[in-house]
Design a protein around this motif. Sequence first.
Motif, PDB file in Angstrom:
ATOM      1  N   MET A 119       0.837  -1.182   0.000  1.00  0.00           N
ATOM      2  CA  MET A 119       0.000   0.000   0.000  1.00  0.00           C
ATOM      3  C   MET A 119       0.884   1.249   0.000  1.00  0.00           C
ATOM      4  O   MET A 119       1.920   1.272   0.645  1.00  0.00           O
ATOM      5  N   HIS A 120       0.468   2.260  -0.717  1.00  0.00           N
ATOM      6  CA  HIS A 120       1.249   3.494  -0.817  1.00  0.00           C
ATOM      7  C   HIS A 120       1.324   4.216   0.522  1.00  0.00           C
ATOM      8  O   HIS A 120       0.385   4.208   1.308  1.00  0.00           O
ATOM      9  N   LYS A 121       2.480   4.864   0.731  1.00  0.00           N
ATOM     10  CA  LYS A 121       2.714   5.641   1.947  1.00  0.00           C
ATOM     11  C   LYS A 121       2.959   7.087   1.551  1.00  0.00           C
ATOM     12  O   LYS A 121       3.811   7.359   0.702  1.00  0.00           O
ATOM     13  N   VAL A 122       2.213   7.995   2.185  1.00  0.00           N
ATOM     14  CA  VAL A 122       2.336   9.413   1.877  1.00  0.00           C
ATOM     15  C   VAL A 122       2.882  10.154   3.092  1.00  0.00           C
ATOM     16  O   VAL A 122       2.312  10.077   4.183  1.00  0.00           O
ATOM     17  N   PHE A 123       3.976  10.837   2.888  1.00  0.00           N
ATOM     18  CA  PHE A 123       4.641  11.657   3.904  1.00  0.00           C
ATOM     19  C   PHE A 123       4.003  13.042   3.845  1.00  0.00           C
ATOM     20  O   PHE A 123       4.126  13.743   2.848  1.00  0.00           O
ATOM     21  N   ILE A 124       3.282  13.410   4.892  1.00  0.00           N
ATOM     22  CA  ILE A 124       2.653  14.728   4.943  1.00  0.00           C
ATOM     23  C   ILE A 124       3.411  15.583   5.953  1.00  0.00           C
ATOM     24  O   ILE A 124       3.614  15.171   7.094  1.00  0.00           O
ATOM     25  N   SER A 125       3.835  16.757   5.511  1.00  0.00           N
ATOM     26  CA  SER A 125       4.544  17.657   6.420  1.00  0.00           C
ATOM     27  C   SER A 125       4.273  19.096   6.025  1.00  0.00           C
ATOM     28  O   SER A 125       3.662  19.364   4.996  1.00  0.00           O
ATOM     29  N   GLY A 126       4.761  19.985   6.857  1.00  0.00           N
ATOM     30  CA  GLY A 126       4.581  21.396   6.539  1.00  0.00           C
ATOM     31  C   GLY A 126       5.187  22.296   7.585  1.00  0.00           C
ATOM     32  O   GLY A 126       5.778  21.860   8.570  1.00  0.00           O
ATOM     33  N   SER A 127       4.992  23.553   7.342  1.00  0.00           N
ATOM     34  CA  SER A 127       5.576  24.605   8.169  1.00  0.00           C
ATOM     35  C   SER A 127       4.951  24.650   9.554  1.00  0.00           C
ATOM     36  O   SER A 127       3.741  24.519   9.706  1.00  0.00           O
ATOM     37  N   MET A 128       5.784  24.873  10.539  1.00  0.00           N
ATOM     38  CA  MET A 128       5.307  24.968  11.916  1.00  0.00           C
ATOM     39  C   MET A 128       4.450  26.213  12.131  1.00  0.00           C
ATOM     40  O   MET A 128       3.621  26.246  13.029  1.00  0.00           O
ATOM     41  N   ARG A 129       4.634  27.220  11.289  1.00  0.00           N
ATOM     42  CA  ARG A 129       3.862  28.459  11.430  1.00  0.00           C
ATOM     43  C   ARG A 129       2.424  28.323  10.937  1.00  0.00           C
ATOM     44  O   ARG A 129       1.584  29.159  11.250  1.00  0.00           O
ATOM     45  N   ILE A 130       2.150  27.311  10.138  1.00  0.00           N
ATOM     46  CA  ILE A 130       0.800  27.138   9.579  1.00  0.00           C
ATOM     47  C   ILE A 130      -0.023  26.301  10.548  1.00  0.00           C
ATOM     48  O   ILE A 130       0.339  25.174  10.875  1.00  0.00           O
ATOM     49  N   LYS A 131      -1.135  26.841  10.981  1.00  0.00           N
ATOM     50  CA  LYS A 131      -2.017  26.141  11.923  1.00  0.00           C
ATOM     51  C   LYS A 131      -3.324  25.701  11.242  1.00  0.00           C
ATOM     52  O   LYS A 131      -3.882  24.669  11.580  1.00  0.00           O
ATOM     53  N   ASN A 132      -3.808  26.510  10.310  1.00  0.00           N
ATOM     54  CA  ASN A 132      -5.068  26.218   9.629  1.00  0.00           C
ATOM     55  C   ASN A 132      -4.780  25.672   8.240  1.00  0.00           C
ATOM     56  O   ASN A 132      -4.121  26.336   7.435  1.00  0.00           O
ATOM     57  N   ILE A 133      -5.290  24.492   7.981  1.00  0.00           N
ATOM     58  CA  ILE A 133      -5.033  23.821   6.707  1.00  0.00           C
ATOM     59  C   ILE A 133      -6.129  24.194   5.708  1.00  0.00           C
ATOM     60  O   ILE A 133      -7.316  24.094   5.993  1.00  0.00           O
ATOM     61  N   ASN A 134      -5.713  24.603   4.526  1.00  0.00           N
ATOM     62  CA  ASN A 134      -6.615  24.999   3.453  1.00  0.00           C
ATOM     63  C   ASN A 134      -7.526  23.836   3.046  1.00  0.00           C
ATOM     64  O   ASN A 134      -7.108  22.676   3.052  1.00  0.00           O
ATOM     65  N   GLN A 135      -8.738  24.157   2.640  1.00  0.00           N
ATOM     66  CA  GLN A 135      -9.729  23.147   2.242  1.00  0.00           C
ATOM     67  C   GLN A 135      -9.239  22.289   1.063  1.00  0.00           C
ATOM     68  O   GLN A 135      -9.565  21.101   0.988  1.00  0.00           O
ATOM     69  N   ASP A 136      -8.484  22.882   0.155  1.00  0.00           N
ATOM     70  CA  ASP A 136      -7.966  22.107  -0.987  1.00  0.00           C
ATOM     71  C   ASP A 136      -6.993  21.025  -0.520  1.00  0.00           C
ATOM     72  O   ASP A 136      -6.964  19.924  -1.075  1.00  0.00           O
ATOM     73  N   VAL A 137      -6.215  21.329   0.506  1.00  0.00           N
ATOM     74  CA  VAL A 137      -5.291  20.338   1.070  1.00  0.00           C
ATOM     75  C   VAL A 137      -6.098  19.257   1.788  1.00  0.00           C
ATOM     76  O   VAL A 137      -5.806  18.062   1.648  1.00  0.00           O
ATOM     77  N   LEU A 138      -7.101  19.666   2.545  1.00  0.00           N
ATOM     78  CA  LEU A 138      -7.936  18.684   3.261  1.00  0.00           C
ATOM     79  C   LEU A 138      -8.623  17.739   2.280  1.00  0.00           C
ATOM     80  O   LEU A 138      -8.752  16.546   2.565  1.00  0.00           O
ATOM     81  N   ALA A 139      -9.030  18.257   1.126  1.00  0.00           N
ATOM     82  CA  ALA A 139      -9.636  17.399   0.096  1.00  0.00           C
ATOM     83  C   ALA A 139      -8.622  16.361  -0.391  1.00  0.00           C
ATOM     84  O   ALA A 139      -8.967  15.194  -0.615  1.00  0.00           O
ATOM     85  N   ARG A 140      -7.360  16.755  -0.535  1.00  0.00           N
ATOM     86  CA  ARG A 140      -6.307  15.805  -0.935  1.00  0.00           C
ATOM     87  C   ARG A 140      -6.113  14.744   0.150  1.00  0.00           C
ATOM     88  O   ARG A 140      -5.928  13.567  -0.153  1.00  0.00           O
ATOM     89  N   ILE A 141      -6.155  15.187   1.404  1.00  0.00           N
ATOM     90  CA  ILE A 141      -5.994  14.236   2.505  1.00  0.00           C
ATOM     91  C   ILE A 141      -7.184  13.276   2.539  1.00  0.00           C
ATOM     92  O   ILE A 141      -7.006  12.079   2.789  1.00  0.00           O
ATOM     93  N   ASP A 142      -8.380  13.778   2.272  1.00  0.00           N
ATOM     94  CA  ASP A 142      -9.552  12.895   2.174  1.00  0.00           C
ATOM     95  C   ASP A 142      -9.317  11.824   1.112  1.00  0.00           C
ATOM     96  O   ASP A 142      -9.630  10.643   1.324  1.00  0.00           O
ATOM     97  N   ASN A 143      -8.758  12.218  -0.032  1.00  0.00           N
ATOM     98  CA  ASN A 143      -8.460  11.254  -1.101  1.00  0.00           C
ATOM     99  C   ASN A 143      -7.436  10.215  -0.645  1.00  0.00           C
ATOM    100  O   ASN A 143      -7.554   9.038  -0.984  1.00  0.00           O
ATOM    101  N   ILE A 144      -6.449  10.661   0.111  1.00  0.00           N
ATOM    102  CA  ILE A 144      -5.428   9.752   0.634  1.00  0.00           C
ATOM    103  C   ILE A 144      -6.079   8.728   1.570  1.00  0.00           C
ATOM    104  O   ILE A 144      -5.833   7.526   1.462  1.00  0.00           O
TER     105      ILE A 144
END
Length: 184
Positions: A1-26
């Motif tokens: 099964m595929h493994k997705v490494f999700i990471s990002g900036s420590m300064r970002i607290k609120n995740i954009n809806q477009d990113v959340l849609a990608r995470i839903d797909n994952i």
Amino acid sequence: MHKVFISGSMRIKNINQDVLARIDNIINSGFHVLVGDADGVDTSIQTYLLEKHANSVLVYCAGDQPRNNIGKWKTNNIATNHSKGTRAFFTAKDLKMAEDCDYGLMIWDTKSTGTLSNAIELLKRGKKSLVFINKEKKFLKVKTVNDLETLISYMSETALTKADKKISLMSSIESFKNEQSSLF
């Protein structure tokens, strides 16, 4: 099964809806999520994964205990000889995540050298990442050195200078270019 490494900036607290849609797909695709234990994007992603009842999650941390493990998922504790709390100490887990994943999804503030380093590390390993440039509200695929150069074009001159000092950004780019030219 595929493994997705999700990471990002420590300064970002609120995740954009477009990113959340990608995470839903994952999640809906049954992929495994590899996520770190830092504040910012990591904890926001962990919170979202918990809300979505995601169970294929592995939290990576350097040392004995994760700083954050909101869903109480399994952890992959990465041993490191670097001094606790240093950049090198925390980078050890990121390097392992880059090694273990198939793809990366990064949420970037155009300043964070940690997130930029993760995209570079994936590129070194011949793996693709999809970087969400938070300021621009757009995704950029990073699968070549040209893509990396496009990505850093979103940085301010000050951020670019700091990144070069911190992570030798320009020599990494030159290294990629030299590697590509030696193939021909």
